[in-house]
Design a protein around this motif. Structure first.
Motif, PDB file in Angstrom:
ATOM      1  N   LEU A  54      13.224  -0.424  28.988  1.00 16.95           N
ATOM      2  CA  LEU A  54      13.117   1.029  29.111  1.00 16.95           C
ATOM      3  C   LEU A  54      11.769   1.555  28.641  1.00 16.95           C
ATOM      4  CD1 LEU A  54      16.667   2.180  27.943  1.00 16.95           C
ATOM      5  CD2 LEU A  54      15.854   1.617  30.243  1.00 16.95           C
TER       6      LEU A  54
ATOM      7  N   LEU B  59      13.997   2.202  21.997  1.00 23.02           N
ATOM      8  CA  LEU B  59      14.358   1.829  23.362  1.00 23.02           C
ATOM      9  C   LEU B  59      14.274   0.320  23.560  1.00 23.02           C
ATOM     10  CD1 LEU B  59      12.489   4.607  25.371  1.00 23.02           C
ATOM     11  CD2 LEU B  59      14.943   4.464  24.916  1.00 23.02           C
ATOM     12  N   ALA B  60      15.154  -0.193  24.393  1.00 26.71           N
ATOM     13  CA  ALA B  60      15.091  -1.604  24.783  1.00 26.71           C
ATOM     14  C   ALA B  60      13.774  -1.851  25.512  1.00 26.71           C
ATOM     15  CB  ALA B  60      16.274  -1.942  25.688  1.00 26.71           C
TER      16      ALA B  60
ATOM     17  N   LEU C  40      21.019   4.205  29.836  1.00 27.25           N
ATOM     18  CA  LEU C  40      21.283   4.020  28.411  1.00 27.25           C
ATOM     19  C   LEU C  40      22.508   4.866  28.074  1.00 27.25           C
ATOM     20  CD1 LEU C  40      18.846   4.018  25.440  1.00 27.25           C
ATOM     21  CD2 LEU C  40      20.777   5.591  25.408  1.00 27.25           C
ATOM     22  N   ARG C  41      23.535   4.230  27.515  1.00 27.85           N
ATOM     23  CA  ARG C  41      24.796   4.914  27.232  1.00 27.85           C
ATOM     24  C   ARG C  41      25.110   4.786  25.742  1.00 27.85           C
ATOM     25  NH1 ARG C  41      29.390   6.337  30.298  1.00 27.85           N
ATOM     26  NH2 ARG C  41      31.392   6.126  29.195  1.00 27.85           N
ATOM     27  N   MET C  42      25.286   5.915  25.054  1.00 24.43           N
ATOM     28  CA  MET C  42      25.584   5.898  23.626  1.00 24.43           C
ATOM     29  C   MET C  42      26.715   6.865  23.308  1.00 24.43           C
ATOM     30  SD  MET C  42      22.242   7.890  22.055  1.00 24.43           S
ATOM     31  CE  MET C  42      22.891   7.770  20.380  1.00 24.43           C
TER      32      MET C  42
ATOM     33  N   ARG D 175      19.255   8.268  32.056  1.00 26.62           N
ATOM     34  CA  ARG D 175      18.817   7.363  33.130  1.00 26.62           C
ATOM     35  C   ARG D 175      17.304   7.261  33.172  1.00 26.62           C
ATOM     36  NH1 ARG D 175      23.590   9.579  34.881  1.00 26.62           N
ATOM     37  NH2 ARG D 175      25.129   7.993  35.526  1.00 26.62           N
TER      38      ARG D 175
ATOM     39  N   VAL E 211      22.508  -0.685  27.382  1.00 25.50           N
ATOM     40  CA  VAL E 211      21.626  -0.452  28.532  1.00 25.50           C
ATOM     41  C   VAL E 211      22.038  -1.375  29.668  1.00 25.50           C
ATOM     42  CG1 VAL E 211      19.248  -0.474  29.380  1.00 25.50           C
ATOM     43  CG2 VAL E 211      19.714   0.157  27.007  1.00 25.50           C
ATOM     44  N   ARG E 212      22.114  -0.824  30.870  1.00 25.03           N
ATOM     45  CA  ARG E 212      22.416  -1.656  32.040  1.00 25.03           C
ATOM     46  C   ARG E 212      21.709  -1.085  33.269  1.00 25.03           C
ATOM     47  NH1 ARG E 212      26.496   0.198  35.513  1.00 25.03           N
ATOM     48  NH2 ARG E 212      27.483   2.154  34.866  1.00 25.03           N
TER      49      ARG E 212
ATOM     50  N   TYR F  45      18.062   2.483  35.554  1.00 23.59           N
ATOM     51  CA  TYR F  45      18.685   1.953  34.346  1.00 23.59           C
ATOM     52  C   TYR F  45      19.373   3.092  33.590  1.00 23.59           C
ATOM     53  CZ  TYR F  45      15.780  -2.134  35.218  1.00 23.59           C
ATOM     54  OH  TYR F  45      15.195  -3.239  35.789  1.00 23.59           O
TER      55      TYR F  45
ATOM     56  N   TYR G 279      18.132  -5.909  28.293  1.00 18.04           N
ATOM     57  CA  TYR G 279      19.212  -4.955  28.566  1.00 18.04           C
ATOM     58  C   TYR G 279      20.487  -5.718  28.867  1.00 18.04           C
ATOM     59  CZ  TYR G 279      18.747  -5.872  33.592  1.00 18.04           C
ATOM     60  OH  TYR G 279      18.718  -6.466  34.809  1.00 18.04           O
TER      61      TYR G 279
ATOM     62  N   PRO H 163      23.589   1.949  21.256  1.00 23.99           N
ATOM     63  CA  PRO H 163      23.405   2.245  22.674  1.00 23.99           C
ATOM     64  C   PRO H 163      23.362   0.978  23.525  1.00 23.99           C
ATOM     65  CG  PRO H 163      21.933   3.582  21.341  1.00 23.99           C
ATOM     66  CD  PRO H 163      22.578   2.594  20.407  1.00 23.99           C
TER      67      PRO H 163
END
Length: 409
Positions: free
Chosen positions: A372, A368-369, A334-336, A390, A320-321, A332, A407, A318
């Protein structure tokens, strides 16, 4: 067989407790009670082993079981010594983990160039692959690393030895998890048949593999009827058997086309029906030649190209941005990668610093980062084969330093 023929040193290891590998090879393994079956050589460059999880449990953890059963004294807090040794076989994922640790040890050696792991059917295979994360999650909650470290330096000798042993187990399981997630070293191939129901199952396996971080190299369609060379003459003169064959071959071709449509980017390779069941080394060698020449050149080239792309992309963990805003107004994402087959099966949950993601019958804990962990979930959506979750800062624990903490920008 083809890899060994090309000069590579190959080990075939079966995790299927039905132990059918020997039957397929026409080779009988020695299964003596209380002993672990070793590696056997069946051809130059080709070694095989049937991994027996119950024998491994006895052999690898006999001393640990004896130590646990010997210490029945009362302890405050977590007391793993209170476990009965027989209970170890019932703990979730223990047998699967023992087999995976054995495979990881083989991979760490310099004996083989390629290790092919023969897995049980897809549902059991996915349970095996998810076992490392499951055990590490249990250890994290039941006996966290800091508690094990305190026990390791304590005055209770038995508990110190137990803590050190559990730490070694955790280290070995972590290595297994990292090996499975390493797309440069590990990939999976799904073997299926040209049936309509197999299309949906193949899609679910692809979704589960993506969720678990496993690289799916290819789908191999087994027992595909070869093209029929029809004799010249009027169609009405065809024998009913020829009509059935042609119809069945057409149905299989439609299924293969649907698989390629539903699984874009994943090569679909063909293993043609050989007539008689291929049993024994000679028959399997002949099958390997047939698969090599079954019109898979285009898909094999595609597989090489996709594998390079996959390697370049890493393990698709995943990302994160920050999408917008600053400070407490930040959003923020999180995209996976998650090509969900049935969106109705998607489940999300939050347990402390982990996001629980479930889809198509599989569940994974995603750590989680750091940024997050100081946020709350604001929403989630599926976006063209990706899950996007999000987050917004939690004002109770947010600090200015959080914005740049862990992130990808």
């Amino acid at each position: 067989m083809a890899e060994a023929r090309s000069g590579r040193r190959v080990l075939v290891a079966s995790l299927d407790q039905a132990h059918s590998l020997g039957d397929a090879l026409g080779f009988r393994f020695a299964h003596d009670p209380g002993t672990v079956t070793g590696v056997a050589r069946v051809l130059p460059g080709l070694d095989v082993i049937e991994v027996d999880s119950l024998a491994l449990l006895e052999d690898r953890f006999r001393d640990v079981v004896r130590m646990i059963s010997a210490d029945r004294g009362h302890r405050h807090g977590v007391d793993l010594a209170a476990l009965d040794p027989a209970e170890l076989t019932g703990l979730p994922g223990v047998q699967e983990l023992l087999m995976l640790v054995e495979i990881a040890q083989f991979a760490a050696e310099d004996t083989w160039d390629l290790i092919v792991v023969d897995c049980p059917p897809s549902a059991d295979m996915l349970r095996i692959v998810s076992a490392p994360d499951m055990l590490l999650g249990y250890l994290e909650r039941i006996w966290p690393p800091h508690a094990r470290a305190m026990s390791a330096i304590g005055t209770d000798l038995r508990r110190a030895v137990l803590a050190a042993t559990v730490e070694r187990i955790a280290k070995a399981v972590t290595e297994v998890r990292d090996l499975l997630a390493d797309h440069r070293r590990t990939g999976a191939r799904l073997v299926t048949v040209a049936e309509r129901v197999a299309v949906a199952e193949s899609e679910r396996v692809r979704s589960a593999a993506a969720l678990l971080g496993l690289r799916l190299d290819a789908v191999v369609v087994n027992k595909v009827l070869p093209d029929l060379e029809r004799p010249a003459g009027p169609a009405g003169a065809e024998h009913p058997a020829v009509q059935w064959y042609s119809s069945r071959r057409g149905e299989q071709a439609d299924v293969i086309a649907e698989l390629r449509h539903k699984l874009p980017g994943i090569p679909v390779l063909i293993a043609q029906h050989t007539g008689a069941e291929p049993i024994g080394l000679n028959s399997l060698a002949a099958l390997s030649y047939a698969v090599d020449s079954a019109g898979n050149t285009r898909d094999a080239a595609l597989m090489l190209s996709d594998n390079q792309t996959e390697v370049d992309a890493g393990s698709r963990e995943p990302a994160v941005r920050r999408e917008s805003g600053t400070g407490l107004q930040s959003v923020y994402a999180l995209r996976m990668h998650l090509p969900v087959v049935d969106a109705a099966t998607l489940r999300l949950g939050r347990v402390e610093d982990d996001l629980i993601v479930g889809a198509d019958g599989v569940r994974r804990r995603v750590r989680l980062a750091p940024v997050l962990r100081r946020c709350t979930v604001d929403g989630a959506e599926l976006d063209d084969g990706y899950l996007v979750v999000r987050f917004r800062p939690d004002p109770r624990i947010w600090s200015p330093m959080s914005e740049s903490d862990g992130y990808d920008r």
